[in-house]
Design a protein around this motif. Sequence first.
Motif, mmCIF file in Angstrom:
data_model
loop_
_atom_site.group_PDB
_atom_site.id
_atom_site.type_symbol
_atom_site.label_atom_id
_atom_site.label_comp_id
_atom_site.label_asym_id
_atom_site.label_seq_id
_atom_site.Cartn_x
_atom_site.Cartn_y
_atom_site.Cartn_z
ATOM 1 N N MET A 20 0.827 -1.206 0.000
ATOM 2 C CA MET A 20 0.000 0.000 0.000
ATOM 3 C C MET A 20 0.865 1.262 0.000
ATOM 4 O O MET A 20 0.548 2.227 -0.682
ATOM 5 C CB MET A 20 -0.982 -0.001 1.180
ATOM 6 N N ASP A 21 1.958 1.253 0.754
ATOM 7 C CA ASP A 21 2.870 2.406 0.735
ATOM 8 C C ASP A 21 3.447 2.605 -0.668
ATOM 9 O O ASP A 21 3.535 3.724 -1.160
ATOM 10 C CB ASP A 21 4.008 2.232 1.740
ATOM 11 N N PHE A 22 3.837 1.502 -1.299
ATOM 12 C CA PHE A 22 4.369 1.569 -2.660
ATOM 13 C C PHE A 22 3.331 2.135 -3.623
ATOM 14 O O PHE A 22 3.620 3.028 -4.418
ATOM 15 C CB PHE A 22 4.810 0.174 -3.112
ATOM 16 N N LEU A 23 2.107 1.627 -3.534
ATOM 17 C CA LEU A 23 1.035 2.077 -4.425
ATOM 18 C C LEU A 23 0.739 3.567 -4.218
ATOM 19 O O LEU A 23 0.606 4.329 -5.181
ATOM 20 C CB LEU A 23 -0.219 1.242 -4.193
ATOM 21 N N ILE A 24 0.671 3.994 -2.975
ATOM 22 C CA ILE A 24 0.402 5.412 -2.685
ATOM 23 C C ILE A 24 1.534 6.294 -3.208
ATOM 24 O O ILE A 24 1.287 7.331 -3.821
ATOM 25 C CB ILE A 24 0.163 5.616 -1.171
ATOM 26 N N GLU A 25 2.778 5.879 -2.993
ATOM 27 C CA GLU A 25 3.908 6.660 -3.507
ATOM 28 C C GLU A 25 3.854 6.762 -5.026
ATOM 29 O O GLU A 25 4.122 7.822 -5.600
ATOM 30 C CB GLU A 25 5.236 6.023 -3.084
ATOM 31 N N TYR A 26 3.500 5.667 -5.681
ATOM 32 C CA TYR A 26 3.411 5.661 -7.145
ATOM 33 C C TYR A 26 2.311 6.615 -7.603
ATOM 34 O O TYR A 26 2.505 7.399 -8.532
ATOM 35 C CB TYR A 26 3.151 4.236 -7.642
ATOM 36 N N ARG A 27 1.165 6.542 -6.947
ATOM 37 C CA ARG A 27 0.053 7.432 -7.307
ATOM 38 C C ARG A 27 0.412 8.901 -7.077
ATOM 39 O O ARG A 27 0.118 9.762 -7.905
ATOM 40 C CB ARG A 27 -1.189 7.065 -6.499
ATOM 41 N N VAL A 28 1.026 9.191 -5.946
ATOM 42 C CA VAL A 28 1.381 10.574 -5.635
ATOM 43 C C VAL A 28 2.422 11.096 -6.629
ATOM 44 O O VAL A 28 2.344 12.248 -7.056
ATOM 45 C CB VAL A 28 1.861 10.714 -4.169
ATOM 46 N N SER A 29 3.366 10.247 -7.031
ATOM 47 C CA SER A 29 4.367 10.718 -7.992
ATOM 48 C C SER A 29 3.714 11.076 -9.326
ATOM 49 O O SER A 29 4.076 12.075 -9.955
ATOM 50 C CB SER A 29 5.475 9.687 -8.192
ATOM 51 N N HIS A 30 2.727 10.307 -9.759
ATOM 52 C CA HIS A 30 2.007 10.642 -10.987
ATOM 53 C C HIS A 30 1.149 11.889 -10.800
ATOM 54 O O HIS A 30 1.043 12.712 -11.718
ATOM 55 C CB HIS A 30 1.153 9.456 -11.460
ATOM 56 N N ALA A 31 0.556 12.028 -9.642
ATOM 57 C CA ALA A 31 -0.236 13.231 -9.360
ATOM 58 C C ALA A 31 0.665 14.467 -9.384
ATOM 59 O O ALA A 31 0.260 15.519 -9.903
ATOM 60 C CB ALA A 31 -0.931 13.091 -8.009
ATOM 61 N N CYS A 32 1.879 14.353 -8.873
ATOM 62 C CA CYS A 32 2.823 15.474 -8.902
ATOM 63 C C CYS A 32 3.102 15.913 -10.335
ATOM 64 O O CYS A 32 3.129 17.108 -10.630
ATOM 65 C CB CYS A 32 4.142 15.084 -8.232
#
Length: 172
Positions: free
Chosen positions: A114-126
């Motif tokens: 879940m941490d990995f998935l959230i980091e991936y999503r946030v990086s794309h959102a950035c």
Amino acid sequence: MFFDKAQHGFRVLEQQKELGQFIKGMEHKNRFDRFLGLLQLLSKLCGLPSQTLSLSATAKMRSLDKGERLQRIFDLVIQNFHRPLPLEEVASLSHMTKNSFCRFFKKHTNKSFMDFLIEYRVSHACQQLVLSNSLSISKIEETYGFQNQSNFNRQFKALKGISPSSYKKSFE
């Protein structure tokens, strides 16, 4: 050479102040110049005297099977990060129970799925916050798989230290 040194960790014995200033100077450069700066930094680090930090640290060896499992997981995330990804689905892709999958993923990535998935999503959102003036923050949050805006804001701030709106303003 650098990765051989880094495998066990190392401490640079000379020019620490100069290296620190070089790294700080990269902060205001564009992406390409930062990339070139990183290559220069790695080259400098290879040529400087250093001290190994730990000979007991062992490299993580991944069998072909484990590597293929991780690749399937990463591919799933890359292709589907915008939608909910329940642990059951990801674990079944890996032919594991949820608990076994969680242990496996944490062991090989040093973070929870879940941490990995959230980091991936946030990086794309950035990327979208910086590149797209036409998309609102709420649309970006929705597009990248966050359940609601408060969750997105909380996760974003935890990872980036500032709110999505402040992040966007800093690039305008």
